[in-house]
Design an enzyme around this catalytic site. Structure first.
Site, PDB file in Angstrom:
ATOM      1  CG  ASN A  29      73.924  46.468  -2.733  1.00 41.72           C
ATOM      2  OD1 ASN A  29      74.852  45.794  -2.474  1.00 41.72           O
ATOM      3  ND2 ASN A  29      72.750  46.483  -2.120  1.00 41.72           N
TER       4      ASN A  29
ATOM      5  NE  ARG B  80      70.268  36.977  -1.574  1.00 45.84           N
ATOM      6  CZ  ARG B  80      71.388  37.813  -1.422  1.00 45.84           C
ATOM      7  NH1 ARG B  80      72.283  37.777  -0.383  1.00 45.84           N
ATOM      8  NH2 ARG B  80      71.349  38.907  -2.044  1.00 45.84           N
TER       9      ARG B  80
ATOM     10  NE  ARG C  92      79.026  39.917   2.918  1.00 45.78           N
ATOM     11  CZ  ARG C  92      78.693  38.782   2.543  1.00 45.78           C
ATOM     12  NH1 ARG C  92      78.334  38.001   3.370  1.00 45.78           N
ATOM     13  NH2 ARG C  92      78.512  39.060   1.132  1.00 45.78           N
TER      14      ARG C  92
ATOM     15  NE  ARG D 112      72.382  36.060  -4.018  1.00 45.75           N
ATOM     16  CZ  ARG D 112      71.879  35.147  -4.848  1.00 45.75           C
ATOM     17  NH1 ARG D 112      72.033  33.965  -4.695  1.00 45.75           N
ATOM     18  NH2 ARG D 112      71.079  35.596  -5.757  1.00 45.75           N
TER      19      ARG D 112
ATOM     20  CG  ASP E  43      69.167  45.621   1.066  1.00 46.33           C
ATOM     21  OD1 ASP E  43      69.727  45.835   0.042  1.00 46.33           O
ATOM     22  OD2 ASP E  43      68.714  44.540   0.984  1.00 46.33           O
TER      23      ASP E  43
ATOM     24  CB  CYS F 119      73.455  34.442   2.949  1.00 49.78           C
ATOM     25  SG  CYS F 119      72.205  35.727   2.349  1.00 49.78           S
TER      26      CYS F 119
ATOM     27  CB  ILE G  96      71.346  32.121  -9.643  1.00 49.17           C
ATOM     28  CG1 ILE G  96      71.804  30.701  -9.938  1.00 49.17           C
ATOM     29  CG2 ILE G  96      71.914  32.758  -8.544  1.00 49.17           C
ATOM     30  CD1 ILE G  96      73.209  30.592 -10.456  1.00 49.17           C
TER      31      ILE G  96
HETATM   32  C1  EPZ Z   1      70.275  42.806  -4.559  1.00 49.58           C
HETATM   33  O1  EPZ Z   1      70.413  41.393  -4.311  1.00 49.58           O
HETATM   34  C2  EPZ Z   1      70.961  43.335  -3.446  1.00 49.58           C
HETATM   35  N1  EPZ Z   1      72.458  42.930  -3.480  1.00 49.58           N
HETATM   36  C3  EPZ Z   1      70.500  42.722  -2.151  1.00 49.58           C
HETATM   37  O2  EPZ Z   1      71.275  43.674  -1.099  1.00 49.58           O
HETATM   38  C4  EPZ Z   1      68.989  43.429  -2.032  1.00 49.58           C
HETATM   39  O3  EPZ Z   1      68.421  43.145  -0.919  1.00 49.58           O
HETATM   40  C5  EPZ Z   1      68.352  43.046  -3.536  1.00 49.58           C
HETATM   41  O4  EPZ Z   1      68.990  43.138  -4.644  1.00 49.58           O
HETATM   42  C6  EPZ Z   1      66.871  43.394  -3.432  1.00 49.58           C
HETATM   43  O5  EPZ Z   1      66.896  44.750  -3.643  1.00 49.58           O
HETATM   44  C7  EPZ Z   1      73.435  43.525  -4.368  1.00 49.58           C
HETATM   45  O6  EPZ Z   1      72.995  44.322  -5.166  1.00 49.58           O
HETATM   46  C8  EPZ Z   1      74.830  43.125  -4.317  1.00 49.58           C
HETATM   47  P1  EPZ Z   1      67.140  39.876  -6.105  1.00 49.58           P
HETATM   48  P2  EPZ Z   1      69.957  40.175  -5.506  1.00 49.58           P
HETATM   49  O7  EPZ Z   1      67.852  38.906  -7.297  1.00 49.58           O
HETATM   50  O8  EPZ Z   1      70.023  40.685  -6.836  1.00 49.58           O
HETATM   51  C9  EPZ Z   1      64.626  36.079  -5.755  1.00 49.58           C
HETATM   52  C10 EPZ Z   1      72.268  43.911   0.911  1.00 49.58           C
HETATM   53  O9  EPZ Z   1      71.986  43.812   2.323  1.00 49.58           O
HETATM   54  N2  EPZ Z   1      65.248  35.523  -6.863  1.00 49.58           N
HETATM   55  O10 EPZ Z   1      66.590  41.270  -6.615  1.00 49.58           O
HETATM   56  O11 EPZ Z   1      70.313  38.854  -4.980  1.00 49.58           O
HETATM   57  C11 EPZ Z   1      65.310  36.189  -4.591  1.00 49.58           C
HETATM   58  O12 EPZ Z   1      65.523  34.632  -3.964  1.00 49.58           O
HETATM   59  C12 EPZ Z   1      71.785  42.841  -0.242  1.00 49.58           C
HETATM   60  O13 EPZ Z   1      73.078  44.840   0.572  1.00 49.58           O
HETATM   61  C13 EPZ Z   1      64.919  34.309  -7.375  1.00 49.58           C
HETATM   62  O14 EPZ Z   1      64.021  33.706  -7.103  1.00 49.58           O
HETATM   63  O15 EPZ Z   1      68.395  40.244  -5.152  1.00 49.58           O
HETATM   64  C14 EPZ Z   1      64.795  37.032  -3.682  1.00 49.58           C
HETATM   65  O16 EPZ Z   1      63.800  36.551  -2.913  1.00 49.58           O
HETATM   66  C15 EPZ Z   1      70.911  41.859   0.597  1.00 49.58           C
HETATM   67  N3  EPZ Z   1      65.724  33.881  -8.338  1.00 49.58           N
HETATM   68  C16 EPZ Z   1      64.133  38.148  -4.612  1.00 49.58           C
HETATM   69  O17 EPZ Z   1      64.221  37.180  -5.746  1.00 49.58           O
HETATM   70  C17 EPZ Z   1      66.743  34.571  -9.024  1.00 49.58           C
HETATM   71  O18 EPZ Z   1      67.040  34.033 -10.066  1.00 49.58           O
HETATM   72  C18 EPZ Z   1      64.967  39.450  -4.779  1.00 49.58           C
HETATM   73  O19 EPZ Z   1      66.220  39.017  -5.197  1.00 49.58           O
HETATM   74  C19 EPZ Z   1      67.141  35.676  -8.431  1.00 49.58           C
HETATM   75  C20 EPZ Z   1      66.279  36.059  -7.392  1.00 49.58           C
END
Ligand code: EPZ
Length: 432
Positions: free
Chosen positions: A38, A136, A411, A107, A319, A131, A138
């Site tokens: 990550n 998730r 992955r 993603r 995670d 997923c 954006i």
């Molecule tokens: C990162 O995902 C990590 N992935 C995830 O790890 C990790 O679980 C997550 O951060 C939280 O720590 C990578 O770094 C590649 P977020 P990310 O944006 O950036 C909501 C693993 O297993 N949200 O912090 O996608 C979202 O739906 C993976 O290694 C919105 O609503 O996580 C979630 O509920 C899984 N709108 C929450 O925020 C947005 O525009 C946290 O998502 C963006 C996010």
């Protein structure tokens, strides 16, 4: 199920495979963690910002980094991996559209949008699929882009981002999203003026991205706090950078030893990145010793139940939720887990129940009643961390457990079976 002649399906790149795990053995010994998935993914994407050569070290050789490299090549980068060194030449990047089938493979490819916009003021990508852990969306990424003056149009599932100039601005994130924070940083690095991101994510991977960008000549401060300041610069320079250790892999390896009542010295980690996880392992009855870049764990014969609430860093990481649930299935007592980050991150519990786990899921809460042992079974991984949870359950159960759909696990974990076998596990891999 894929026909045997159709093992690789471009849309999903499924390598149908299984782990056969003979459980019941105490794990003991010494191993090292790999580089962080990550942290590597945003740093690989960020290399596009430099019109030159970037050398990266300690990038794990896993499916997700391979997909990211495939996308960089598709955009025109020359990328080669020589053992743990990756050399990226981004002088020939000539397209700004991420192909749908590559976007759907992973993603977190959305992080490339920020890099393409930051350098070329132009990016086209499709809405990354959700997923098995939630929708998730954006929206926070797109709101941050709009704050910086990016014009966004959407049609037939594609998002087009363009602008003439990027002018630094204040950005407030409704939620401390890791990806949205990273994307905003990438767009702001070469902007005119200063950008301030408030309510930013504070994960160590954000700090690693700041350190990498600053080594390329960016001017960023505040990563690891709620407020990040990015002073726009004219250009970046060639650099070499070593990616931080993977704190989630480290937590997974420690829990794998803990669930077997074993002992391990885990090298090449940053103990302070693991604080919330180490605190919970101590609450479960493990003895933990921290050194500069290692953690030593001695597990008790029987773990104790604990309650966990996942939170943004420095809270307990989402995670690690599945992996800890697996651990607690045979702990003494009842544990209550609350998943506050993703809305659908308990799918794997159905597979744990097939092994005799006593888990009740109500919305974002899982209640786990510890049982003496888990039973061997044939189970299916449903996502990356859920798959790792099944491996831990199989290590705990006596007899042979078959974990299918291991492409999810491949992955995000580099040589997980080899590392666990080095501690005395008996895991064989079958790829069909
Ligand atoms: C990162 O995902 C990590 N992935 C995830 O790890 C990790 O679980 C997550 O951060 C939280 O720590 C990578 O770094 C590649 P977020 P990310 O944006 O950036 C909501 C693993 O297993 N949200 O912090 O996608 C979202 O739906 C993976 O290694 C919105 O609503 O996580 C979630 O509920 C899984 N709108 C929450 O925020 C947005 O525009 C946290 O998502 C963006 C996010």
């Amino acid at each position: 199920m894929q026909g045997k002649h159709n093992i690789y399906n471009i849309r999903r790149v499924r390598i149908c495979g299984s782990y056969i795990i003979t459980g019941g053995k105490k794990l003991e010994g010494e191993i090292s963690a790999s580089g962080s998935k990550n942290a590597s993914l945003p740093i690989l994407a960020a290399s596009i910002l430099n019109n030159g050569i970037t050398k990266l070290y300690n990038v794990p050789n896993i499916h997700d980094t391979k997909v990211m490299i495939e996308i960089l090549r598709n955009l025109g980068c020359k990328v080669k991996r020589v053992r743990d060194k990756i050399v990226i030449d981004s002088r020939e990047v000539k397209k700004y559209e991420i192909p749908e089938e590559l976007m759907r493979k992973m993603r977190s490819s959305v992080i490339l949008a920020g890099a393409l916009i930051g350098r070329f003021k132009n990016a086209t990508f499709c809405c990354p699929g959700g997923c098995d852990i939630g929708a998730r969306p954006i929206d926070l990424h797109l709101k941050a882009f709009e704050n910086l003056g990016i014009n966004i149009t959407k049609n037939t599932g594609y998002i087009h981002c363009t602008c003439d100039t990027i002018v630094g601005e204040k950005i407030h994130l409704d939620f401390p999203s890791v990806g949205a924070t990273q994307n905003a940083m990438l767009v702001a690095v070469l902007a005119k003026g200063t950008t301030i991101i408030s309510n930013a994510a504070m994960e160590p991977e954000i700090v690693d991205l700041q350190n990498f960008l600053n080594k390329m000549g960016a001017k960023i401060t505040g990563a690891g706090t709620k407020e990040i300041t990015i002073k726009g610069v004219e250009k970046l320079n060639n650099t070499g950078y070593k990616v931080m250790p993977d704190r989630i892999e480290a937590g997974t390896l420690l829990c794998a030893v803990a669930t077997t009542g074993g002992k391990v010295r885990l090298n090449k980690v940053v103990p302070e990145h693991l604080t919330p996880v180490l605190e919970k392992l101590k609450e479960c009855g493990c003895e933990i010793e921290e050194e500069k870049d290692a953690v030593i764990l001695q597990a008790p014969k029987k773990l104790k139940a604990v309650d966990i609430k996942t939170m943004p860093y420095p809270g307990f990481p989402t995670d690690m939720q599945a992996i800890f649930v697996s651990l607690l299935c045979t702990a003494k007592g009842t544990s209550i887990i609350t998943e506050n980050i993703f809305e659908n991150r308990y799918k794997y519990t159905n597979e744990l129940k097939r092994m005799g786990a006593k888990i009740m899921v109500e919305g974002r809460t899982a209640i786990i009643k510890g049982t003496r042992k888990l039973n061997k079974a044939v189970v299916e991984a449903t996502d990356l961390r859920g798959g790792a949870a099944l491996i831990l359950a199989a290590l705990n159960a006596s007899g042979k457990t078959e974990v299918n759909n291991i492409e999810y696990i491949l992955r995000g974990y580099e040589n997980l079976d080899q590392k666990l076998n080095a501690l005395g596990a008996k895991i064989t891999k079958e790829v069909r």
